[in-house]
Write a protein that holds these residues in place. Structure first.
Motif, PDB file in Angstrom:
ATOM      1  N   CYS A  69       0.846  -1.192   0.000  1.00 35.93           N
ATOM      2  CA  CYS A  69       0.000   0.000   0.000  1.00 35.93           C
ATOM      3  C   CYS A  69       0.884   1.246   0.000  1.00 35.93           C
ATOM      4  O   CYS A  69       2.090   1.161   0.192  1.00 35.93           O
ATOM      5  CB  CYS A  69      -0.899  -0.019   1.237  1.00 35.93           C
ATOM      6  N   TYR A  70       0.245   2.404  -0.178  1.00 36.22           N
ATOM      7  CA  TYR A  70       1.046   3.629  -0.245  1.00 36.22           C
ATOM      8  C   TYR A  70       1.610   4.014   1.122  1.00 36.22           C
ATOM      9  O   TYR A  70       2.611   4.712   1.197  1.00 36.22           O
ATOM     10  CB  TYR A  70       0.238   4.777  -0.881  1.00 36.22           C
ATOM     11  N   HIS A  71       0.966   3.538   2.215  1.00 34.55           N
ATOM     12  CA  HIS A  71       1.523   3.811   3.559  1.00 34.55           C
ATOM     13  C   HIS A  71       2.905   3.169   3.654  1.00 34.55           C
ATOM     14  O   HIS A  71       3.866   3.760   4.114  1.00 34.55           O
ATOM     15  CB  HIS A  71       0.647   3.195   4.669  1.00 34.55           C
ATOM     16  N   LEU A  72       2.912   1.909   3.215  1.00 37.32           N
ATOM     17  CA  LEU A  72       4.150   1.128   3.263  1.00 37.32           C
ATOM     18  C   LEU A  72       5.230   1.773   2.390  1.00 37.32           C
ATOM     19  O   LEU A  72       6.364   1.949   2.829  1.00 37.32           O
ATOM     20  CB  LEU A  72       3.818  -0.297   2.791  1.00 37.32           C
ATOM     21  N   ALA A  73       4.847   2.185   1.181  1.00 35.74           N
ATOM     22  CA  ALA A  73       5.811   2.805   0.267  1.00 35.74           C
ATOM     23  C   ALA A  73       6.377   4.088   0.872  1.00 35.74           C
ATOM     24  O   ALA A  73       7.584   4.340   0.797  1.00 35.74           O
ATOM     25  CB  ALA A  73       5.144   3.088  -1.072  1.00 35.74           C
ATOM     26  N   SER A  74       5.513   4.891   1.503  1.00 37.36           N
ATOM     27  CA  SER A  74       5.954   6.151   2.109  1.00 37.36           C
ATOM     28  C   SER A  74       6.904   5.887   3.271  1.00 37.36           C
ATOM     29  O   SER A  74       7.932   6.551   3.421  1.00 37.36           O
ATOM     30  CB  SER A  74       4.751   6.944   2.639  1.00 37.36           C
TER      31      SER A  74
END
Ligand SMILES: [Zn+2]
Length: 91
Positions: A69-74
């Motif tokens: 997810c984008y949380h993980l990527a950030s």
């Protein structure tokens, strides 16, 4: 929990993160809270290294299903930056 093998694993999530621009806070080295400023939703992302392999996990629904997810990527982006800074301090 997903294994971070290449940048391609996170490509879609990184693109999403660029659009959403979530707020990433460092809880401690390897542990981050990621907040969507529009909705206020906050999730925790943990980054870890096991036997030379890098893993990351997010507490959101997609993360629980093992999706990037984008949380993980950030959080991973923040983690890499922090790890780089640490490495430079420990020369
Ligand atoms: Zn997530």
């Amino acid at each position: 929990m997903i294994q971070l093998t290449s940048a391609a694993t996170l490509e879609k999530a990184i693109n999403k993160a660029r659009t959403v621009k979530p707020l990433v806070r460092v809880a401690k080295f390897g542990r981050y809270t990621v907040t969507n400023k529009q909705t206020g939703a906050t999730y925790t992302v943990e980054c870890m290294k096991r036997e030379g392999k890098r893993f990351a996990h997010c507490t959101c629904k997609a993360g629980e299903r093992g999706q990037a997810c984008y949380h993980l990527a950030s959080a991973v982006a923040a983690h890499i930056q922090l790890a780089t800074e640490r490495a430079q301090l420990n020369f």
